[in-house]
Write an enzyme that holds these catalytic residues in place. Structure first.
Site, short mmCIF file in Angstrom:
data_model
loop_
_atom_site.label_atom_id
_atom_site.label_comp_id
_atom_site.label_asym_id
_atom_site.label_seq_id
_atom_site.Cartn_x
_atom_site.Cartn_y
_atom_site.Cartn_z
CG HIS A 21 37.44 119.03 104.55
ND1 HIS A 21 36.22 119.46 105.04
CD2 HIS A 21 37.30 117.69 104.34
CE1 HIS A 21 35.39 118.44 105.11
NE2 HIS A 21 36.02 117.36 104.68
NE ARG A 79 26.53 124.61 109.15
CZ ARG A 79 27.06 125.77 108.77
NH1 ARG A 79 27.47 126.64 109.69
NH2 ARG A 79 27.17 126.07 107.49
NE ARG A 92 21.23 122.34 109.79
CZ ARG A 92 22.33 122.26 109.05
NH1 ARG A 92 22.29 122.56 107.76
NH2 ARG A 92 23.48 121.91 109.59
CD GLU A 119 19.06 120.36 103.39
OE1 GLU A 119 20.28 120.55 103.38
OE2 GLU A 119 18.40 120.21 104.44
CG ASN A 165 27.23 124.18 100.84
OD1 ASN A 165 27.32 125.09 100.03
ND2 ASN A 165 27.76 124.26 102.04
CG ASP A 166 23.47 118.84 101.48
OD1 ASP A 166 24.62 118.48 101.15
OD2 ASP A 166 23.01 118.67 102.61
NE ARG A 207 29.98 120.88 100.07
CZ ARG A 207 30.39 121.85 100.86
NH1 ARG A 207 31.00 122.89 100.35
NH2 ARG A 207 30.20 121.81 102.15
CB CYS A 229 22.15 129.00 105.11
SG CYS A 229 21.23 127.46 104.88
#
Length: 577
Positions: free
Chosen positions: A191, A298, A334, A435, A458-459, A469, A506
Site C-alpha cells: 500500500h 471505479r 466498470r 481478470e 492485478n487480479d 500481492r 487497466c
C-alpha cells in the site's frame, strides 16, 4: 560514517535530505483488576470514538491527496472500529475478568489476529489481521494517552525512515517537505509503495534494517529509481545524487511537453493512453496529464462513500460529470465491484471464508440480492450516455452466461428508458474485465459477443499464481513477467483481434515501463494507468520501434520459462531504468 544500502525501488525520484525517524510510542501497560467495569467500557467507547474521528479525517485528507482508490484502505479500518462482534467481546472480557480496557482490548484483538494469521491459505483473512493490528494500536494509544507518530507535522525537507509505513502514515505525508521515505520491509505492490507513486514521492522499501543504522538528523541520499540509499554520503556522492535528481526533474519537464501529443511509436503506430479514476474529482488530473481516455472508472466508490444505496439521480450526476469533463473522449465505466475487500454497511452479504473468490462484483449484480441495485446503476449510466462517449464493462466475469445475463439487463433497461421518452445513446460499447483465468482461456468465445476486453492484471496475476500481492510471505509469486501470465495476455489480445475487437489493460502492469514494450508488440490497444504515469509512458512509446520489439516478444513468449529469464532478455532489447 558513510553506509550504502540497497532496497526495492518502489517509487521514482531522487532526494537528499535529513532523516526523520518515525518512532512508534511505548504502548506497554499493566493489567489491572477493576471494580467499576462500566467505567472501563466507557473509556473503551471514548477511545473507539476518538479513533473513528481520527481515521475519518485521515481518510478525507487521503481522498484529496491520493484519490478514492488509495483512500479505500481506511474503509476497512473504520469497519473494524464499528464491528459489533469484536466490541461486544472486548466489553464481555472487561466484565468477566474485571480487567481494565487496555487488557480487554489486547486479549480480544490478539485472539482475532492469531486466528486470521493462522489462515495461511486465505490471504483475505490475513489482510484483516493487519487491519485489526493497526486499529488496535490506534485505540490503545488513545486509552494510554499516547500519541502515534504524525508525519503531517514534518515542516522541513526530510526523508522519512521507518520500519514500515501504515496507510494512515503515508496518507499524512506532505510532499512539500517529505522528499522520500525508506523502510525496513515492504515491496513495489505494498500500500505504501502505491501511495508513494500517486504522491510522486521517491521510495525505497525492503532495506531490512535501515532504522537501526540511521539517527534523526543524519543526511540520507535516496534513489527511488535504482533502489540505492546512502547514509551520511560524501560530498561527491551528494553531488552525484543531486545531479541524478536534476536529470530526473529535467526528464519530467520533457515529458510534460508531450501532454497534448498523440501516443505514437517511432514507426508510426498509435496506441491509446488512458487513466484510472475513482471519482469525478479525478478528471482534472486526467486532463492535466494528457490522457486520451478514462480506461477505468471505479464506480464502487459512489457506494462506499454513501450511507445508503446511491439513487439513480445521484449516480447520473456523477457519470455525467465525468463524461462532460472528458470532452468527448472515451470513458470506460466498470459497474459496481462490491465484495472482496469492499463491503457496504447497508448491504447485508453473507460472511465468507474467502470473499475474493466468493459472492462479489457481477455475481452480486445479476443475483436476486443485487438486481435492483444493478438496474439502478445501468439506468443512470444509460441516461448519462448522451453527455459523452460511454463504454461499460462488467467485472469478475468467469462464464459467458454471466455476461449474457448482465447484457440482457442492459438491453432491458435501455428499452425501458426509450419507452419512457428518455434520450439514450445508441453507440455504447459493452465489454468485460478479463481478470479470471477461465475467461482468459475462453477469450475466443467471449470475443464473439463483447465489444471489447479490459485486462485487469492485478487480479489476473493473483488468481493465476494463487498468490496475494499484499501478502509479503507469498509476494515473490506475484510475477507480472512470468511467461504463463504473458501467454495468457497474448492469448486474450489475439482472440479479440481475430474478431475485430479492441483490448485494453487497466492493472498496474499497463504503466510498468518494462512491460510496455512487450505489450506494444503483443498488440494491446489501450493502456490505462494512474494519471501520473501517462507522460512517462508516452515518452517511452515514442522511442519504440515495434518491428524491433517483435523478436523480443516472440522470444519472451516461446523461449523463456521464468520471470528472471524474461527480465534478462529485456536488457537486450529495451533500455528502461
Amino acid at each position: 560514517m558513510t553506509e550504502m544500502l540497497k532496497g526495492i525501488a518502489a517509487s521514482d525520484g531522487v532526494a537528499v535530505a535529513k532523516a526523520y525517524l518515525l518512532v512508534q510510542p511505548d504502548l506497554s501497560f499493566e493489567t489491572v483488576t477493576v471494580e467499576d467495569t462500566s467505567a472501563e467500557e466507557a473509556r473503551l467507547d471514548a477511545a473507539l470514538k476518538a479513533s473513528q474521528d481520527e481515521l475519518s479525517i485521515i481518510r478525507e485528507k487521503a481522498v484529496e491527496t491520493l484519490g478514492e482508490e488509495a483512500a479505500a484502505v481506511f474503509d476497512a479500518h473504520l469497519m473494524v472500529l464499528a464491528d459489533p462482534e469484536m466490541i461486544s467481546q472486548i466489553k464481555e472480557t472487561i466484565r468477566a475478568k474485571q480487567t481494565n480496557a487496555e487488557a480487554g482490548l489486547k486479549e480480544v484483538t490478539d485472539m482475532f489476529i492469531t486466528i486470521f494469521e493462522g489462515m495461511e491459505d486465505n490471504p483475505y483473512m490475513q489482510e484483516r489481521a493487519a487491519d485489526i493490528r493497526d486499529v488496535a494500536k490506534r485505540v490503545l494509544a488513545h486509552l494510554l494517552g499516547a500519541k502515534l507518530p504524525n508525519p503531517a507535522t514534518i515542516d522541513e525537507e526530510s526523508i522519512v525512515i521507518a520500519h514500515d509505513l501504515t496507510p494512515s502514515d503515508t496518507a499524512q505525508l506532505n510532499k512539500q517537505f517529505v522528499k522520500a521515505f525508506v523502510t525496513n520491509i515492504g515491496g513495489r505492490t505494498s500500500h505504501s509503495a502505491i501511495m508513494a507513486r500517486t504522491l510522486e514521492i521517491a521510495a525505497v522499501l525492503g532495506t531490512n534494517d535501515i532504522t537501526s543504522r540511521v539517527k534523526d538528523g543524519d543526511i540520507v541520499a535516496v534513489n527511488g529509481i535504482t533502489g540505492e540509499v546512502i547514509i551520511n554520503p560524501t560530498d561527491e556522492q551528494v553531488a552525484e545524487f543531486k545531479a541524478a535528481g536534476e536529470a530526473y526533474a529535467k526528464q519530467k519537464a520533457e515529458w510534460a511537453l508531450l501532454k497534448d501529443a498523440k501516443t505514437v511509436t517511432a514507426d508510426g503506430k498509435h496506441f491509446e493512453l488512458a487513466a484510472n479514476i475513482g471519482t469525478p474529482k479525478d478528471v482534472e488530473g486526467v486532463n492535466a496529464n494528457g490522457a486520451e481516455a478514462v480506461g477505468l472508472y471505479r464506480t464502487e466508490f459512489l457506494y462506499m462513500d454513501s450511507q445508503d444505496f446511491p439513487t439513480e439521480d445521484e449516480q447520473y450526476e456523477a457519470y455525467k460529470a465525468v463524461l462532460e469533463g472528458m470532452n468527448g473522449k472515451p470513458v470506460v465505466v466498470r459497474t459496481m465491484d462490491i465484495g472482496g475487500d469492499k463491503e457496504l454497511p447497508y448491504l447485508d452479504l453473507p460472511k465468507e471464508m474467502n470473499p475474493f473468490l466468493g459472492f462479489r462484483a457481477l455475481r452480486i449484480s445479476i443475483s436476486e440480492t443485487g438486481n435492483a441495485m444493478f438496474r439502478t446503476q445501468i439506468r443512470a449510466l444509460l441516461r448519462a450516455s448522451v453527455h459523452g462517449q460511454l463504454r461499460i464493462m462488467f467485472p469478475m466475469v468467469a462464464l459467458l452466461k454471466e455476461f449474457r445475463a448482465a447484457k440482457a439487463i442492459f438491453d432491458e433497461e435501455k428499452a425501458n428508458l426509450k419507452a419512457e421518452g428518455v434520450a439514450v445513446s445508441d453507440d455504447i460499447q459493452v465489454g468485460i474485465m478479463i481478470e479470471i483465468p477461465a475467461a482468459a482461456m475462453l477469450a475466443d468465445q467471449f470475443a464473439k459477443e463483447v465489444d471489447f476486453f479490459s485486462i485487469g492484471t492485478n487480479d489476473l496475476i493473483q488468481y493465476t499464481m494463487a498468490a496475494d500481492r499484499m501478502n509479503e510471505q507469498v509476494s515473490y509469486l506475484y510475477q507480472p513477467y512470468n511467461p504463463s501470465i504473458l501467454r495468457l495476455i497474448n492469448n486474450v489480445i489475439k482472440a479479440a483481434h481475430a474478431e475485430g475487437k479492441w483490448v485494453g489493460m487497466c492493472g498496474e502492469m499497463a504503466g510498468d515501463q518494462k512491460a510496455v514494450p512487450l505489450l506494444v508488440e503483443m498488440g494491446l490497444d489501450e493502456f490505462s494507468m494512474s494519471a501520473t504515469s501517462i507522460l512517462r509512458t508516452r515518452s517511452l512509446m515514442k522511442k519504440l520501434d515495434t518491428a524491433k520489439m517483435q523478436e523480443y516478444a516472440n522470444r519472451a513468449l516461446t523461449e523463456c520459462s521464468t520471470m528472471e529469464e524474461v527480465l534478462e532478455l529485456s536488457k537486450e532489447y529495451v533500455n528502461v531504468d
